[in-house]
Design a protein around this motif. Structure first.
Motif, PDB file in Angstrom:
ATOM      1  N   HIS A  65     -18.278  61.367 -35.842  1.00  0.00           N
ATOM      2  CA  HIS A  65     -17.282  60.317 -35.634  1.00  0.00           C
ATOM      3  C   HIS A  65     -15.901  60.912 -35.860  1.00  0.00           C
ATOM      4  O   HIS A  65     -15.667  61.563 -36.875  1.00  0.00           O
ATOM      5  CB  HIS A  65     -17.528  59.171 -36.631  1.00  0.00           C
ATOM      6  N   MET A  66     -14.985  60.708 -34.917  1.00  0.00           N
ATOM      7  CA  MET A  66     -13.605  61.161 -35.087  1.00  0.00           C
ATOM      8  C   MET A  66     -12.712  59.987 -35.474  1.00  0.00           C
ATOM      9  O   MET A  66     -11.928  60.095 -36.398  1.00  0.00           O
ATOM     10  CB  MET A  66     -13.085  61.825 -33.815  1.00  0.00           C
ATOM     11  N   MET A  67     -12.837  58.879 -34.744  1.00  0.00           N
ATOM     12  CA  MET A  67     -12.051  57.693 -35.061  1.00  0.00           C
ATOM     13  C   MET A  67     -12.592  56.503 -34.290  1.00  0.00           C
ATOM     14  O   MET A  67     -13.327  56.660 -33.334  1.00  0.00           O
ATOM     15  CB  MET A  67     -10.557  57.889 -34.777  1.00  0.00           C
ATOM     16  N   GLY A  68     -12.189  55.322 -34.735  1.00  0.00           N
ATOM     17  CA  GLY A  68     -12.589  54.104 -34.050  1.00  0.00           C
ATOM     18  C   GLY A  68     -11.576  53.001 -34.272  1.00  0.00           C
ATOM     19  O   GLY A  68     -10.828  53.029 -35.254  1.00  0.00           O
ATOM     20  N   VAL A  69     -11.549  52.048 -33.355  1.00  0.00           N
ATOM     21  CA  VAL A  69     -10.685  50.875 -33.469  1.00  0.00           C
ATOM     22  C   VAL A  69     -11.600  49.657 -33.516  1.00  0.00           C
ATOM     23  O   VAL A  69     -12.400  49.426 -32.600  1.00  0.00           O
ATOM     24  CB  VAL A  69      -9.713  50.763 -32.274  1.00  0.00           C
ATOM     25  N   SER A  96     -14.003  54.090 -29.686  1.00  0.00           N
ATOM     26  CA  SER A  96     -14.382  55.139 -30.617  1.00  0.00           C
ATOM     27  C   SER A  96     -14.308  56.486 -29.920  1.00  0.00           C
ATOM     28  O   SER A  96     -14.464  56.570 -28.700  1.00  0.00           O
ATOM     29  CB  SER A  96     -15.803  54.910 -31.139  1.00  0.00           C
ATOM     30  N   TRP A 140      -0.822  55.209 -30.226  1.00  0.00           N
ATOM     31  CA  TRP A 140      -1.653  56.273 -30.815  1.00  0.00           C
ATOM     32  C   TRP A 140      -0.994  57.645 -30.684  1.00  0.00           C
ATOM     33  O   TRP A 140      -1.561  58.654 -31.080  1.00  0.00           O
ATOM     34  CB  TRP A 140      -3.064  56.277 -30.235  1.00  0.00           C
ATOM     35  N   VAL A 187       0.526  58.595 -34.910  1.00  0.00           N
ATOM     36  CA  VAL A 187      -0.165  57.324 -34.709  1.00  0.00           C
ATOM     37  C   VAL A 187       0.567  56.238 -35.489  1.00  0.00           C
ATOM     38  O   VAL A 187       0.864  56.415 -36.674  1.00  0.00           O
ATOM     39  CB  VAL A 187      -1.631  57.420 -35.180  1.00  0.00           C
ATOM     40  N   LEU A 201      -8.104  50.919 -37.931  1.00  0.00           N
ATOM     41  CA  LEU A 201      -8.691  52.204 -37.562  1.00  0.00           C
ATOM     42  C   LEU A 201      -9.711  52.598 -38.605  1.00  0.00           C
ATOM     43  O   LEU A 201      -9.530  52.341 -39.788  1.00  0.00           O
ATOM     44  CB  LEU A 201      -7.601  53.289 -37.502  1.00  0.00           C
ATOM     45  N   ILE A 202     -10.794  53.227 -38.155  1.00  0.00           N
ATOM     46  CA  ILE A 202     -11.797  53.743 -39.083  1.00  0.00           C
ATOM     47  C   ILE A 202     -12.042  55.205 -38.764  1.00  0.00           C
ATOM     48  O   ILE A 202     -11.779  55.673 -37.687  1.00  0.00           O
ATOM     49  CB  ILE A 202     -13.114  52.941 -39.066  1.00  0.00           C
TER      50      ILE A 202
END
Length: 137
Positions: free
Chosen positions: A33-37, A47, A104, A128, A136-137
């Motif tokens: 996982h790099m990032m997610g909204v 993601s 972003w 960002v 953001l996660i």
């Protein structure tokens, strides 16, 4: 072209459930996982997953241009977004989305190829800065 610049080409897949597809890539295929909204309903709207330098973007089909599940867009990194936009416009290429700096941090614009695929040209130009309400996660 600058010999030190290696541009990225990143596919964006529209999928019915970003959470489910993301989990498959992580659990079954060994991606990270790099990032997610997170969307308003608590599910992921978007993601990015990565593996050995490859990057894949996943999104729910909720864009104003009507992208549907199964649709594919391609992101191509360029050294100078505005210069490339001017070059394409000078060639008479129809621009679908004018250059714009996104929250972003990427500046981008898009064209639509003859097969109907949206091709985005981008370069990160800023930090960002999520708008209010975006998690953001």
């Amino acid at each position: 072209m600058n010999a030190k610049f290696t541009p990225a080409v990143i596919p964006l897949r529209y999928v019915p459930s970003v959470d489910a597809v993301r989990q498959y890539y992580i659990d079954s295929l060994g991606f990270e996982h790099m990032m997610g909204v997170v969307g308003k309903d608590g599910q992921l709207d978007f993601s990015i997953v990565t593996r050995t330098g490859a990057m894949l973007m996943l999104a729910r089909p909720q864009t104003p241009d009507g992208a549907t599940a199964g649709a594919l867009e391609i992101y191509v990194e360029v050294t100078d977004v505005d210069a490339y936009h001017a070059e394409l416009a000078g060639r008479g290429v129809a621009i679908a989305n004018a250059p714009e700096t996104q929250w972003w941090g990427d500046r981008n614009f898009s064209v639509v190829d003859p097969a109907g695929h949206k091709i985005w040209f981008w370069k990160t130009v800023a930090e960002v800065q999520p708008p209010p309400g975006v998690t953001l996660i």
